[in-house]
Scaffold this active site. Sequence first.
Site, PDB file in Angstrom:
ATOM      1  CD  GLU A 220      -3.109  -0.957   0.369  1.00  0.00           C
ATOM      2  OE1 GLU A 220      -3.370   0.192  -0.021  1.00  0.00           O
ATOM      3  OE2 GLU A 220      -3.779  -1.947   0.043  1.00  0.00           O
ATOM      4  CB  CYS A 254      -1.719   7.324   1.486  1.00  0.00           C
ATOM      5  SG  CYS A 254      -3.252   6.593   2.029  1.00  0.00           S
TER       6      CYS A 254
HETATM    7  P1  NAD Z   1       7.319   5.118   7.811  1.00  0.00           P
HETATM    8  O1  NAD Z   1       8.575   5.927   7.783  1.00  0.00           O
HETATM    9  O2  NAD Z   1       6.582   4.947   9.085  1.00  0.00           O
HETATM   10  O3  NAD Z   1       7.688   3.708   7.184  1.00  0.00           O
HETATM   11  C1  NAD Z   1       6.718   2.683   7.066  1.00  0.00           C
HETATM   12  C2  NAD Z   1       7.229   1.431   7.733  1.00  0.00           C
HETATM   13  O4  NAD Z   1       8.388   0.954   7.061  1.00  0.00           O
HETATM   14  C3  NAD Z   1       7.607   1.630   9.181  1.00  0.00           C
HETATM   15  O5  NAD Z   1       7.025   0.617   9.968  1.00  0.00           O
HETATM   16  C4  NAD Z   1       9.106   1.572   9.164  1.00  0.00           C
HETATM   17  O6  NAD Z   1       9.655   1.095  10.354  1.00  0.00           O
HETATM   18  C5  NAD Z   1       9.396   0.644   8.020  1.00  0.00           C
HETATM   19  N1  NAD Z   1      10.702   0.855   7.412  1.00  0.00           N
HETATM   20  C6  NAD Z   1      11.301   2.044   7.189  1.00  0.00           C
HETATM   21  N2  NAD Z   1      12.502   1.871   6.589  1.00  0.00           N
HETATM   22  C7  NAD Z   1      12.650   0.524   6.434  1.00  0.00           C
HETATM   23  C8  NAD Z   1      13.670  -0.315   5.853  1.00  0.00           C
HETATM   24  N3  NAD Z   1      14.758   0.200   5.317  1.00  0.00           N
HETATM   25  N4  NAD Z   1      13.471  -1.643   5.862  1.00  0.00           N
HETATM   26  C9  NAD Z   1      12.354  -2.169   6.371  1.00  0.00           C
HETATM   27  N5  NAD Z   1      11.352  -1.424   6.918  1.00  0.00           N
HETATM   28  C10 NAD Z   1      11.498  -0.110   6.953  1.00  0.00           C
HETATM   29  O7  NAD Z   1       6.259   5.694   6.812  1.00  0.00           O
HETATM   30  P2  NAD Z   1       6.461   6.367   5.401  1.00  0.00           P
HETATM   31  O8  NAD Z   1       7.023   5.389   4.435  1.00  0.00           O
HETATM   32  O9  NAD Z   1       7.078   7.719   5.532  1.00  0.00           O
HETATM   33  O10 NAD Z   1       4.906   6.565   5.054  1.00  0.00           O
HETATM   34  C11 NAD Z   1       4.506   7.513   4.170  1.00  0.00           C
HETATM   35  C12 NAD Z   1       4.261   6.893   2.813  1.00  0.00           C
HETATM   36  O11 NAD Z   1       3.294   5.875   2.931  1.00  0.00           O
HETATM   37  C13 NAD Z   1       3.710   7.861   1.804  1.00  0.00           C
HETATM   38  O12 NAD Z   1       4.297   7.612   0.561  1.00  0.00           O
HETATM   39  C14 NAD Z   1       2.237   7.519   1.780  1.00  0.00           C
HETATM   40  O13 NAD Z   1       1.579   7.864   0.604  1.00  0.00           O
HETATM   41  C15 NAD Z   1       2.268   6.058   1.990  1.00  0.00           C
HETATM   42  N6  NAD Z   1       1.015   5.599   2.556  1.00  0.00           N
HETATM   43  C16 NAD Z   1       0.245   4.756   1.822  1.00  0.00           C
HETATM   44  C17 NAD Z   1      -0.969   4.343   2.324  1.00  0.00           C
HETATM   45  C18 NAD Z   1      -1.863   3.417   1.565  1.00  0.00           C
HETATM   46  O14 NAD Z   1      -2.821   2.957   2.159  1.00  0.00           O
HETATM   47  N7  NAD Z   1      -1.600   3.119   0.309  1.00  0.00           N
HETATM   48  C19 NAD Z   1      -1.365   4.771   3.589  1.00  0.00           C
HETATM   49  C20 NAD Z   1      -0.537   5.610   4.305  1.00  0.00           C
HETATM   50  C21 NAD Z   1       0.654   6.006   3.788  1.00  0.00           C
END
Ligand code: NAD
Length: 466
Positions: A220, A254
């Site tokens: 997602e 998102c």
């Molecule tokens: P975040 O930084 O919380 O990362 C998401 C998860 O990935 C966390 O649990 C984190 O610990 C893990 N993570 C981070 N780096 C990692 C690595 N190198 N290896 C393994 N795991 C790792 O959140 P984010 O990515 O900044 O979230 C924002 C993004 O998510 C935006 O692009 C947003 O559009 C997208 N998003 C999508 C949805 C959807 O439903 N499609 C919903 C919310 C957010």
Amino acid sequence: MTMHMTPSTDVSVIPAMVTDVREAFRSGITRPLDWRRDQLKKMIALLEENEADLLEALRIDLGKPAAEGFITDIAFVVGEITMMLKNLAKWNKPERVSTPLVALPAKSRRIPEPVGVVLVIAPWNYPVQLLLVPVAGAIAAGNAVVMKPSEVSSATSAVLARLVPKYLDDRAVRIVEGAVPETTALLDQHFDHIFYTGNGTVGRVVMSAAAKNLTPVTLELGGKSPTVIDESANVRVAARRIAWGKWMNAGQTCIAPDYVLVHQKVADRFIDEIGKAITEFYGDDPRQSESFGRVVSDRHFARLSSLMAGGKIAIGGQTVADDRYIAPTVLVDVDTDSQLMHEEIFGPLLPVVPVASIGDAVDFIASRPHPLALYVFAENKKVVDHVLSNTTAGGVTVNGTIMHISNPNLPFGGVGESGMGAYHGKTSVRQFQHMKPVLARGTKLDPSLAYPPYTEKKIKLFRKLL
Ligand code: NAD
């Protein structure tokens, strides 16, 4: 705003934890509908009995207004789980399908079966919803689950880490806290499905790790969700609905409208109306508003502040670093080659780009990666159809923003760069199941037609039957 340090799970315990959870799955405890029902009810109790703690954690992490926190991270989740509870038996029944003549006498079914042990990795922007809705789907489907909330929303992570073991059956449902090292340790384990919500860079990390075990993934992800406003649109309503969808959670949604492509004939009116909507929603100084949130981290604050260089500020633009406050901001005279128009904004900035025609808007969208959401505002149905049939997006709301996520009968997910797989409602349950095809034959008749030797006569008959 205080930052909480997230206590992380000791990485050395992770392999044994996943083994224990797999044993629990193998033992069969997660399969009976009564167990699933009980766990889903306990998830509702967790949310309802701890609403105040959860809302306070969301306020600490994101300055999230209580009303927004309640709607998006409590009520939404309770609604999804309630629907699962109501339909649990129905959605878990084998589905009968017809059988072609050649296989008769036989009965054919698709039997939903849990895939096994599911890993759910959640982000920080809706940290309760985006963790617990997939977890509920995995449980309703009969799986064991390991979940990892985002370390970025550390206060919420801490509350969930306290509550999950208290409410849910820790033989089969576990929570791991932590950041990259803990998630990497988890991804080294063998899961039967990985459900990841977050950015596309980490999405690639997750998919590569999953490939080692041929584990299916749901990703997602995000992207730049465009909003198109036609000259036929109800501009006032469009402005209000865009303002609501954009500045909810300070733009950290998102499916927030990322940028606006507005027909040049109505561009000035739109800017005027969105300015009015901002004042009506958040007052003259949105920083004082109880209804407006904050940017999650200093890193995102700095990123967003520099993105503003991609356009001229028409509305807002004020920033206060130590409060991580960025005003609801509308940018015009936008440089479409700038970062502002290339990376997902994920904050309270709204670039507005006038277009000469809807064809131009469609070309702009179609030449970029498939977005997670697309919004089109038009009273002219032909314009709506034209946009729908010439663009691809994870989901669409016509004459609105965000609302397609509110209907559990519409699968929610991305396409291409915005992700793969979907969930919500019945789709959540199916996402974590294998629909096992079973053809069960009767033995009363056993015509020798299909068996060797393949005589001319048999071949003639085959040709008639097949
Ligand atoms: P975040 O930084 O919380 O990362 C998401 C998860 O990935 C966390 O649990 C984190 O610990 C893990 N993570 C981070 N780096 C990692 C690595 N190198 N290896 C393994 N795991 C790792 O959140 P984010 O990515 O900044 O979230 C924002 C993004 O998510 C935006 O692009 C947003 O559009 C997208 N998003 C999508 C949805 C959807 O439903 N499609 C919903 C919310 C957010």
